[in-house]
Scaffold this motif. Structure first.
Motif, PDB file in Angstrom:
ATOM      1  N   PRO A  28      73.018 -44.657  67.435  1.00  0.00           N
ATOM      2  CA  PRO A  28      74.308 -44.538  66.800  1.00  0.00           C
ATOM      3  C   PRO A  28      75.445 -45.327  67.748  1.00  0.00           C
ATOM      4  O   PRO A  28      75.292 -45.591  68.939  1.00  0.00           O
ATOM      5  N   ASP A  65      79.697 -45.109  62.210  1.00  0.00           N
ATOM      6  CA  ASP A  65      78.538 -44.940  63.036  1.00  0.00           C
ATOM      7  C   ASP A  65      78.470 -44.109  64.252  1.00  0.00           C
ATOM      8  O   ASP A  65      78.741 -44.476  65.401  1.00  0.00           O
ATOM      9  N   SER A 125      76.562 -40.238  66.182  1.00  0.00           N
ATOM     10  CA  SER A 125      75.484 -39.081  66.027  1.00  0.00           C
ATOM     11  C   SER A 125      76.212 -37.799  65.549  1.00  0.00           C
ATOM     12  O   SER A 125      75.233 -37.123  65.004  1.00  0.00           O
ATOM     13  N   ILE A 158      72.072 -42.434  60.251  1.00  0.00           N
ATOM     14  CA  ILE A 158      72.164 -41.526  61.267  1.00  0.00           C
ATOM     15  C   ILE A 158      71.267 -40.234  60.811  1.00  0.00           C
ATOM     16  O   ILE A 158      70.303 -39.886  61.511  1.00  0.00           O
ATOM     17  N   LEU A 167      67.971 -40.971  68.602  1.00  0.00           N
ATOM     18  CA  LEU A 167      69.503 -40.955  68.624  1.00  0.00           C
ATOM     19  C   LEU A 167      70.096 -40.942  70.014  1.00  0.00           C
ATOM     20  O   LEU A 167      71.363 -40.923  70.182  1.00  0.00           O
TER      21      LEU A 167
END
Length: 454
Positions: A31, A147, A149, A428, A439
């Motif tokens: 991310p 964009d 997490s 995500i 991630l």
């Protein structure tokens, strides 16, 4: 013969060469988790500025003959300011640009590059290149916003914030129409319903979202205030969307078949609603619209043939955005002006997502359209049940609503903003299904992992 060879070349590209190019270009990044406040503010001002400051024009070619108006200059200035901000961020972290080459953003990024190339054959090259730069800048800004997490938690709040800002910007129009008894479409906007519908679907499908009642109320209010007959009919997309999200193959196939049938019926009714007077009267009463306006698809049935006639022999289009905006350069619109009982015709959009893609970049644009929407669907199917339902429904809604709106293939607009939010949600969510660490931020700030060969 030349057109036939062109069609064959495009088919070969999308069928054989694109998969190879994708693996060469695709990047795999965690991310972005960039700043939100500044890009969101810049994007909101750009999107909503025409609602509060707009110098109207009656002649479609006025911008070519007379130059930019004050409101045009303000938008260009906002584009430049946003571009400058992105350049500063890019100097700090080049992932701001590289993330646009991650799936499922990559097809849309390739489309932007092709749009820029279409400057070579555009009927108004300067307009095409500006619109391409504008699309690239605000798409990157949108990616920077979404964009992250924690997008599953933040997406409804980001959508809610923008809708509230839109309601504030249109408050005088809303109040005036409410005073005259107009509720539905009291501040009609062809692009806001997709945002409101996506917002509502997100809240409905994901029961982990807090304050769902308040979110749904805001989404409903925005949809009613901005909505149209086409956007209301597009809500049916939720039914095939839920079916396609199923893990049962037969139900998925039934969902695709059901959507195809409904899309065909949707198109037929757009052009021939007058053949069903009882249905026309019911829709007219519910949506507070004159029957004559609905029967002609609010004028689209009159000027769509003009677009088709003007672009039927342009297999590579007339240049991104320019093919839509300056259709009067391709075909005389005198007959249309006489039909509409006007001195001149000012058509700034085909109000059809597929026609916009065709007018801009021809068969290439149609292929890119399928590629962009197909990538969104494929990545959506990697998610959990709520995510699959959201992505499938939003893609189906965009297609249906895009039959009477510019969709995401004419210029940067609120639809593109919403679509990028859905892509970020899918990206995500798909990363969460990968091995532990996918991630986590990259250990080196400029580390890039290229996609492994298929």
């Amino acid at each position: 013969m030349l057109n036939l060879l062109l069609v064959v070349a495009v088919v070969v590209w999308f069928a054989l060469l694109y998969p190879l190019a994708r693996h060469r270009l695709e990047t795999r990044l965690g991310p972005l988790n960039g700043p939100v406040a500044v890009p969101f503010a810049l994007m909101s001002i750009f999107a909503l500025l025409p609602l509060v400051f707009n110098v109207p024009r009656d002649d479609g070619n006025a911008v070519l003959d007379q130059g930019l108006t004050a409101s045009n200059i303000a938008l260009v200035a906002m584009t430049g300011l946003t571009g400058l901000y992105l350049a500063v961020r890019l100097a700090v972290d080049r992932r701001v640009l590289l993330v646009a080459f991650s799936m499922p953003y990559l097809p849309f990024t390739l489309m932007i590059l092709v749009n820029g190339v279409s400057t070579a054959w555009s009927i108004v090259p300067t307009y095409t290149i500006y619109r391409t730069v504008e699309l690239a800048i605000f798409t990157l800004a949108s990616i920077m916003i979404f964009d992250r997490s924690d997008i599953e938690r933040r997406l409804p709040n980001l959508f809610a914030t923008f809708i509230v800002l839109w309601l504030i910007a249109t408050a005088p129009i809303i109040l005036d129409n409410l005073a005259h008894g107009i509720v539905f479409s009291s501040a009609k906007h062809n692009l806001v319903p997709y945002l409101c519908a996506t917002y509502a679907f997100l809240v409905i499908f994901d029961d982990r979202i807090q304050h769902r009642g308040a979110h749904l109320l805001l989404a409903f209010a925005g949809f009613v205030i901005a909505g149209s007959a086409a956007s209301t009919a597009a809500l049916v997309a939720a039914v095939p969307g839920i079916m396609v999200a199923s893990q049962h193959r037969r139900l998925r196939l039934l969902g695709y078949a059901g959507f195809t049938v409904y899309l065909a019926a949707f198109v037929v009714l757009m052009g021939g609603l007058s053949a069903f007077p009882a249905l026309l009267d019911v829709i007219s009463t519910v949506l507070q619209k004159p029957p004559e306006e609905l029967a002609d698809a609010t004028g689209r049935g009159t000027f769509w043939p003009v677009f088709i006639e003007a672009t039927k022999d342009r297999f590579v289009g007339a240049g991104y955005a320019a093919g839509d905006r300056f259709i009067q350069l391709l075909i005389p619109t005198t007959a249309l002006a006489e039909t509409l009982a006007r001195d001149a015709v000012f058509i700034s959009s085909s109000h059809n997502m597929l026609l916009s893609a065709w007018a801009g970049t021809g068969v290439i644009g149609i292929g890119l359209c399928a590629m962009v929407l197909g990538a969104a669907m494929r990545w959506g199917m990697k998610l959990d049940r709520a995510g699959r339902r959201l992505v499938a429904t939003c893609v189906f809604f965009l297609i249906l609503n895009g039959m009477t709106t510019p969709g995401i293939f004419q210029d940067w607009n609120i639809n593109v903003l919403t679509f990028v939010g859905v892509l970020a949600y899918a990206r995500i969510g798909a990363l969460r299904c990968e091995p532990a660490g996918a991630l986590a931020p990259d250990t080196a700030p400029f580390a890039v992992r290229r996609a492994a060969p298929a």
